[in-house]
Design an enzyme around this catalytic site. Sequence first.
Site, short mmCIF file in Angstrom:
data_model
loop_
_atom_site.label_atom_id
_atom_site.label_comp_id
_atom_site.label_asym_id
_atom_site.label_seq_id
_atom_site.Cartn_x
_atom_site.Cartn_y
_atom_site.Cartn_z
N HIS A 79 0.82 -1.21 0.00
CA HIS A 79 0.00 0.00 0.00
C HIS A 79 0.85 1.26 0.00
CE1 HIS A 79 -3.84 -2.13 1.64
NE2 HIS A 79 -3.39 -2.65 0.51
N GLU A 81 0.66 3.97 1.76
CA GLU A 81 1.07 4.41 3.10
C GLU A 81 2.30 3.62 3.56
OE1 GLU A 81 -3.55 4.05 3.38
OE2 GLU A 81 -1.94 3.21 2.15
N CYS A 117 -6.34 1.11 5.55
CA CYS A 117 -6.84 -0.19 6.01
C CYS A 117 -6.30 -0.46 7.41
CB CYS A 117 -6.42 -1.29 5.04
SG CYS A 117 -4.66 -1.70 5.08
N CYS A 120 -2.47 -0.79 7.51
CA CYS A 120 -1.78 0.50 7.38
C CYS A 120 -1.96 1.37 8.62
CB CYS A 120 -2.23 1.23 6.12
SG CYS A 120 -1.57 0.48 4.60
#
Length: 164
Positions: A79, A81, A117, A120
């Site tokens: 991801h 992040e 999410c 993250c």
Amino acid sequence: MERRDKTNYYLDIAEAVSERSTCLRRKFGAIIVKNDEIISTGYNGAPRGRKNCSDLDFCYRERMQVPRGQRYELCRSVHAEANAIISASRADLLGSTLYLACHDAKTDRLDGAVEPCSMCKRLILNAGIAQVIIRQDADTHFAIDTATWIELDDSLAEELSSGY
């Protein structure tokens, strides 16, 4: 000439970073800023050396009909992040702000109904990032004080409902 406010300036950069995304579902871009200095950037894509979904021309999660927001462990991508966090030192991340922007990969429309999410969120908390700002449209955004994720810790409920 009117100058762009700093929050939207940083969100514009996060949006530009999202253009590097290789995801076939949603293109995320993240930048981390501290003391008015960009510390790192990240977008969602496969780990270095592995083929991206855009290279394979399919998405595993779509093939398995996994609904949005579920079963991220089945995704090939790291991801945005997470990529931004691993590109910086923790000392630089303490007290910083993460700016996040997302586009739907099929329509290229801005998707402002997003949040990090649960995986993250854990990375953001451990990195010491104080705030996450998410773009909703070209000029609006919302901010999350990450301390609320600790105060309102519902991760056990999330993990139980996802089968962990």
